[in-house]
Design a protein around this motif. Sequence first.
Motif, mmCIF file in Angstrom:
data_model
loop_
_atom_site.group_PDB
_atom_site.id
_atom_site.type_symbol
_atom_site.label_atom_id
_atom_site.label_comp_id
_atom_site.label_asym_id
_atom_site.label_seq_id
_atom_site.Cartn_x
_atom_site.Cartn_y
_atom_site.Cartn_z
ATOM 1 N N GLY A 151 5.300 -5.497 2.195
ATOM 2 C CA GLY A 151 4.870 -4.887 2.976
ATOM 3 C C GLY A 151 3.544 -5.547 3.402
ATOM 4 N N ASP A 152 2.683 -4.618 4.573
ATOM 5 C CA ASP A 152 2.385 -5.614 5.323
ATOM 6 C C ASP A 152 0.710 -6.848 3.987
ATOM 7 O OD1 ASP A 152 2.320 -3.910 7.077
ATOM 8 O OD2 ASP A 152 1.142 -3.270 6.607
ATOM 9 N N PRO A 153 0.627 -7.923 4.402
ATOM 10 C CA PRO A 153 0.265 -8.437 3.511
ATOM 11 C C PRO A 153 -1.826 -8.712 3.852
ATOM 12 C CG PRO A 153 1.582 -9.605 5.453
ATOM 13 C CD PRO A 153 1.538 -8.377 5.417
ATOM 14 N N GLU A 154 -1.792 -8.661 4.773
ATOM 15 C CA GLU A 154 -3.455 -9.005 4.687
ATOM 16 C C GLU A 154 -3.821 -8.432 3.899
ATOM 17 O OE1 GLU A 154 -1.519 -8.065 9.016
ATOM 18 O OE2 GLU A 154 -1.521 -7.149 7.060
ATOM 19 N N ARG A 155 -3.895 -7.138 2.991
ATOM 20 C CA ARG A 155 -5.391 -6.883 2.339
ATOM 21 C C ARG A 155 -5.247 -7.474 0.756
ATOM 22 N NH1 ARG A 155 -8.954 -4.225 5.740
ATOM 23 N NH2 ARG A 155 -8.616 -2.308 6.424
ATOM 24 N N VAL A 156 -3.701 -7.866 0.493
ATOM 25 C CA VAL A 156 -3.010 -9.059 -0.679
ATOM 26 C C VAL A 156 -3.108 -10.349 -0.204
ATOM 27 C CG1 VAL A 156 -1.227 -8.448 -1.753
ATOM 28 C CG2 VAL A 156 -1.253 -6.490 -0.304
ATOM 29 N N VAL A 157 -2.824 -10.845 1.009
ATOM 30 C CA VAL A 157 -2.784 -12.413 0.613
ATOM 31 C C VAL A 157 -4.145 -13.415 -0.942
ATOM 32 C CG1 VAL A 157 -3.912 -12.797 2.660
ATOM 33 C CG2 VAL A 157 -2.185 -13.930 1.590
ATOM 34 N N VAL A 158 -5.329 -13.146 -0.604
ATOM 35 C CA VAL A 158 -6.032 -14.313 -0.600
ATOM 36 C C VAL A 158 -5.669 -13.166 -1.720
ATOM 37 C CG1 VAL A 158 -8.653 -14.270 -1.133
ATOM 38 C CG2 VAL A 158 -7.648 -13.450 1.160
ATOM 39 N N ARG A 159 -5.435 -12.406 -2.640
ATOM 40 C CA ARG A 159 -5.457 -11.814 -4.050
ATOM 41 C C ARG A 159 -3.798 -12.523 -5.059
ATOM 42 N NH1 ARG A 159 -6.144 -5.519 -4.594
ATOM 43 N NH2 ARG A 159 -5.277 -5.795 -2.396
ATOM 44 N N ALA A 160 -2.979 -12.126 -3.656
ATOM 45 C CA ALA A 160 -1.719 -13.048 -4.436
ATOM 46 C C ALA A 160 -2.035 -14.104 -4.284
ATOM 47 C CB ALA A 160 -0.795 -12.547 -3.333
ATOM 48 N N GLY A 187 4.272 0.394 12.538
ATOM 49 C CA GLY A 187 5.481 1.779 12.099
ATOM 50 C C GLY A 187 5.895 2.892 13.058
ATOM 51 N N CYS A 188 7.016 3.848 12.534
ATOM 52 C CA CYS A 188 7.292 4.217 13.656
ATOM 53 C C CYS A 188 7.330 6.291 13.270
ATOM 54 C CB CYS A 188 8.839 3.530 13.585
ATOM 55 S SG CYS A 188 10.010 4.927 15.082
ATOM 56 N N LEU A 228 0.862 -0.948 1.999
ATOM 57 C CA LEU A 228 1.719 -0.072 3.879
ATOM 58 C C LEU A 228 -0.304 -0.158 4.216
ATOM 59 C CD1 LEU A 228 3.935 2.233 4.712
ATOM 60 C CD2 LEU A 228 4.286 -0.943 4.579
ATOM 61 N N GLU A 229 -0.344 -0.841 4.997
ATOM 62 C CA GLU A 229 -2.267 -0.813 6.032
ATOM 63 C C GLU A 229 -1.753 1.243 6.342
ATOM 64 O OE1 GLU A 229 -4.524 -1.591 5.587
ATOM 65 O OE2 GLU A 229 -3.792 -3.632 4.433
ATOM 66 N N THR A 230 -2.786 2.165 5.861
ATOM 67 C CA THR A 230 -2.446 2.887 6.730
ATOM 68 C C THR A 230 -3.945 2.898 8.215
ATOM 69 O OG1 THR A 230 -4.464 3.889 5.015
ATOM 70 C CG2 THR A 230 -1.856 4.434 4.721
ATOM 71 N N ARG A 255 7.938 1.920 6.338
ATOM 72 C CA ARG A 255 7.565 2.546 6.541
ATOM 73 C C ARG A 255 6.652 4.166 6.204
ATOM 74 N NH1 ARG A 255 3.023 -0.515 8.223
ATOM 75 N NH2 ARG A 255 4.088 -2.403 8.593
ATOM 76 N N ASN A 256 8.526 4.807 5.590
ATOM 77 C CA ASN A 256 8.835 5.887 5.502
ATOM 78 C C ASN A 256 8.818 6.955 6.613
ATOM 79 O OD1 ASN A 256 10.088 8.456 3.563
ATOM 80 N ND2 ASN A 256 8.060 7.766 3.308
ATOM 81 N N GLN A 257 8.601 6.972 8.061
ATOM 82 C CA GLN A 257 8.570 6.964 9.067
ATOM 83 C C GLN A 257 6.264 7.840 9.429
ATOM 84 O OE1 GLN A 257 11.592 10.733 7.724
ATOM 85 N NE2 GLN A 257 11.214 10.771 10.726
ATOM 86 N N THR A 258 6.187 6.272 8.442
ATOM 87 C CA THR A 258 4.737 6.655 8.836
ATOM 88 C C THR A 258 4.590 5.642 9.970
ATOM 89 O OG1 THR A 258 4.127 4.437 7.212
ATOM 90 C CG2 THR A 258 4.337 7.272 6.393
ATOM 91 N N ILE A 259 2.904 6.044 10.548
ATOM 92 C CA ILE A 259 2.557 5.265 11.732
ATOM 93 C C ILE A 259 1.024 4.792 11.560
ATOM 94 C CG2 ILE A 259 2.581 6.531 13.560
ATOM 95 C CD1 ILE A 259 3.211 4.807 15.453
#
Length: 440
Positions: A117-126, A194-195, A155-157, A208-212
């Motif tokens: 998914g969206d890696p920005e808020r995960v990458v440092v902790r990863a 998303g879409c 996913l980043e909401t 993204r399961n129909q989210t945007i």
Amino acid sequence: MNERQTALLIKPGWRNEAAFPLGLACLSSVLKQAGWHVIGSDLDFDFFARVLHIAQKETIRVAILSVTHFQLDQTASLVRRLKVLRPDLPVVLVGDTPTLEPENSLVATGANLVIRGDPERVVVRALDFLQGRDAPNGVVWMEDGLIREEGGIHLETDLEHLDPPDREFLPLMRYGWAYRSVALPFTASFFSRGCLSTCCHCPVPAIRNQTIAYRSSAAVADEMRVLSSRYGIQAVHFEDDAFAARPEKVAELCEELLKETPPLVWELVNGVRPRELDPGLFPSMAASGCRRIALGIETLGVPHDTVDAAWRHEPDLIRRLVEAAHRSRMTVTGYFLLGLPDATLADDTYTVRMSRKLGLDLAHYSVYEPWPGAACSQRGTAERSDLRSLMAQRAYRRFYLTPGQVFKLLGEIAVEPGLAPAMMAKTWMDLAGFSPRTKR
């Protein structure tokens, strides 16, 4: 973070199209904020030897690659070489294919970890996890020959507080001249992720399961001002999957961009769904700098056809949109997809024939290929792909080799002489049948 820690961000080659890697640029911004030094490499320009030379440095603590399915073989080849030189160097994969097929991506490439998914808020902790800390949600890794997973797709909401993409980890200007554009140099950006649709041929719904989610209009406008003033960018290409899904958001962005005089030129290049467009917004879009809209038409309505109505469009709808755009002095590109599952040869023949009667300024014909995660990827193609490829090449020639299209091309060059090399090169590629993987 230790200042000597360096992340090597790598974009594998993208076949016929060298595009600025927005996803890696967003990661670069996050890593720099966390104290990492970042080095970028794009295998559309760099040789393996340069990447391997950089990776030999002790300060390189991780290699991160953004990968899609047709890049797995090249990624595996590079990872094998990296592991020979630096057996201790962890390799992390991001992108649509690692998100949807993490186990296969790890096994096929020999990488150590996938961020889904969206890696920005995960990458440092990863990266902290790779150094012995707890695993964050959204990662999959190989441990003792077994696949381990923590959480699902992240996913980043809320994109409001994301930093803008880093435009300096790779030379921005080398991407700004390669394609036909209304102004040069250009660069890519995004307003949303998303879409809300469920197109069978697209992997986005599976992720993204129909989210945007949207960035703030002010943040996008600020980024565009910086791109213009600091980097000399003359046009921004929005690469959203569903830019027009929420008309009120489009209206907000137009209002924000109108605060700049004159507004920076922008284009919608990734195939806007025709049913989502509100022609009432066209005057505001044009006034705020929009010069071109690309429509994701895919296939046109055929009496008694078997094509899924979710992505079939009636010619009259397209004509009305084209006429409305032209009244606002915006040009229109149409994207067509041949060989969709359940589409007959007669369906595609009708689509190609009607595509020349819609008033479009440009047209692009691509041949369907299954993408991992797309709902109809299990259903194959309607006819042999080489037959559809031949049809696409003929469609290009019939669309562009007409007096009207030649005069349009010459008119664009007369208005913007600097566009001539890129426009002629792109037109030649179209006529020769070199269809890029990312829509342009």
